[in-house]
Every structure is written in structure tokens, then in C-alpha cells.
Design an enzyme around this catalytic site. Structure first.
Site, mmCIF file in Angstrom:
data_model
loop_
_atom_site.group_PDB
_atom_site.id
_atom_site.type_symbol
_atom_site.label_atom_id
_atom_site.label_comp_id
_atom_site.label_asym_id
_atom_site.label_seq_id
_atom_site.Cartn_x
_atom_site.Cartn_y
_atom_site.Cartn_z
ATOM 1 N N CYS A 96 39.156 43.428 50.587
ATOM 2 C CA CYS A 96 40.368 43.238 49.783
ATOM 3 C C CYS A 96 40.114 43.687 48.343
ATOM 4 C CB CYS A 96 40.835 41.787 49.869
ATOM 5 S SG CYS A 96 42.546 41.547 49.303
ATOM 6 N N HIS A 221 40.993 40.577 55.805
ATOM 7 C CA HIS A 221 39.897 39.633 55.568
ATOM 8 C C HIS A 221 39.205 39.239 56.873
ATOM 9 C CE1 HIS A 221 40.522 38.469 51.259
ATOM 10 N NE2 HIS A 221 41.756 38.897 51.500
ATOM 11 N N GLU A 223 36.396 37.676 57.136
ATOM 12 C CA GLU A 223 35.766 36.368 56.967
ATOM 13 C C GLU A 223 36.729 35.216 57.217
ATOM 14 O OE1 GLU A 223 37.711 36.894 52.969
ATOM 15 O OE2 GLU A 223 36.901 38.157 54.571
#
Length: 257
Positions: A96, A221, A223
Site C-alpha cells: 500500500c 494488504h 497481512e
């Protein structure tokens, strides 16, 4: 096996460092948060790590443009260290805001001259996009996405995510060199206009790598979809343990085995 050491880069406005560190730790790495000033002052050395991760957030409040100030710090304070890091076949990921930083520092699409060849511009829709998206996983040279399924599901959260190459020649080079890693698509991987392409990215590009396949940037994202319980429809997934983002971090750890 000795765990690869991950430098989680921090600065004012970074806010996804803990999730990124947890993702690497879960995959078997040893993450450590290091502030950009520690590197610039020589108190810590990038050379002591195997992986550099620039996580999401709003570095320096995204003043001027998203990621630009941190990108300039990397380019003008740590260029030699970064070049040596890449030449020693280490790994870099930008997620990002981290993707915006890598692009605006000239580390993506390429690192030879460290010249900016693309940008991440404000979303065509004019608003911040916070949603889950399907991504078509392309047959790229990226070492981070080996073994990923053809379509994965990850969240996005950005206001400046429209990928724009500087020229048609650069876009052609990305395609021909297999540097396009992810494209926005539907659940079958078919690309399209908004809302399938949530920000209007050229060629629906959501992530790219450099020519080595070791420097990787993406707007979604991974994660935030590390375990199946993070999926918005997790109760329908059965006994699946890991989320779609886990393989990305596992690949980085396995690279150093």
C-alpha cells in the site's frame, strides 16, 4: 534453520507495521521494527537484514503526495545501501503506502537508475476505497507469489491507488518482462471497470515487481488476510487455516532456505 531477519521500516505515519511483523513471524521469519532515522544516522545497517518491508499507513501524512517524502528519504539518504541490498539478492516488499514509496523512489519498476517511471494517483472514484477485492495472479517472475492460486482475495484501503506508468513503452516493458504480478478482477479473475477495478489503475494493475522478481509492491494488504478468520465469509471456508496473504510471506522465508 536460521530465521531470515526482516527490517520493518518505520517513520511518522506508519500504522501497519505490527500486522506486517506478525505476518513475517507467523511465516517463520524474525522481524524487527527500525526507524528510518536509525538507518540514516548509521545506527542500524540495512546490510544486517535479509528482507526489507515497507508497510502501509500514511507516511508523513502523505503530504505532497502519497509516500513521496519517505521515497525521497530512501533515494537521497540510503540509495547506495538499497542498491547493495538488491545486488546481494535480498528481498524487498512494499505494501500500500510502501508500494507508493517504492514506485516514487524509482525502485519499481526498476532500480538501475532509481528514476521514477510510474506513479500511484488518486482513485478515479474520488473517494477512499476500503473493501475486499479479487486479484488475478499473473504468471510473473515475482518470487513472492510462487504457488499462489490463480485468484486470491485481499482487502484494500487507499485513496491514491491508481497505477499509472509514465509511458506506453514502460507499460509494454512491464508486460513483456512479466513484471505485472496482480491485476484487479472478479472472482474468476476477469478484469473490468469499476467496481472490479476499484481505483481505475491502468491495465487493472494492482502489483508489480522489478526485473529480478525480488522487489515487489502491491496496493492490497496481504497481512490483513493471514488467517482464515480474517476473511469476511470465514464461516463458509471449512477447515482452511491460512488466508490468501500467507503464501506471500511464506515464500519470502522459503527463499532463504
Amino acid at each position: 534453520m536460521v530465521k531470515p531477519k526482516v527490517l520493518i521500516l518505520k517513520t511518522a505515519g506508519t500504522n501497519c507495521d505490527l500486522e506486517t511483523a506478525f505476518a513475517f513471524e507467523t511465516a517463520g521469519a524474525a522481524p524487527e521494527a527500525v526507524h528510518i532515522n536509525e538507518l540514516a544516522r548509521g545506527e542500524r545497517r540495512l546490510a544486517d537484514f535479509q528482507i526489507l518491508a515497507i508497510s502501509g499507513g500514511f507516511s508523513y501524512g502523505d503530504d505532497i503526495s502519497a509516500g513521496k517524502i519517505l521515497a525521497n528519504e530512501l533515494k537521497y539518504k540510503l540509495f547506495d545501501d538499497l542498491r547493495a541490498f538488491i545486488q546481494r539478492e535480498r528481498l524487498i516488499i512494499g505494501i500500500c503506502n510502501g508500494f507508493q514509496v517504492l514506485v516514487k523512489a524509482g525502485l519499481l519498476p526498476g532500480h538501475a537508475a532509481c528514476a521514477q517511471e510510474a506513479t500511484l494517483a488518486p482513485n478515479d472514484c474520488g473517494v477512499f476505497q476500503d473493501k475486499w477485492v479479487h486479484l488475478k495472479v499473473e504468471e510473473s517472475r515475482c518470487v513472492w507469489t510462487r504457488g499462489c492460486p490463480e485468484v486470491i482475495y485481499l482487502p484494500i484501503a487507499h485513496g491514491e491507488g491508481k497505477f499509472i506508468p509514465k509511458s506506453e513503452e514502460i507499460l509494454t516493458r512491464l508486460r513483456e518482462n512479466r513484471q505485472v504480478v496482480f491485476r484487479y478482477g472478479d472472482d474468476k479473475g476477469k478484469t473490468g471497470d469499476y467496481p472490479v477495478n476499484p481505483n481505475g489503475s491502468i491495465d487493472a494493475i494492482a502489483g508489480i515487481c522489478d526485473e529480478t522478481g525480488r522487489v515487489f509492491g502491491l496496493m492490497p494488504h496481504p497481512e490483513r488476510h493471514l488467517i482464515s478468520l480474517q476473511h469476511p465469509r470465514w464461516t463458509r471456508l471449512g477447515t482452511k487455516r491460512h488466508g490468501d496473504g500467507f503464501q506471500i510471506f511464506l515464500n519470502a522465508v522459503n527463499y532463504f532456505k
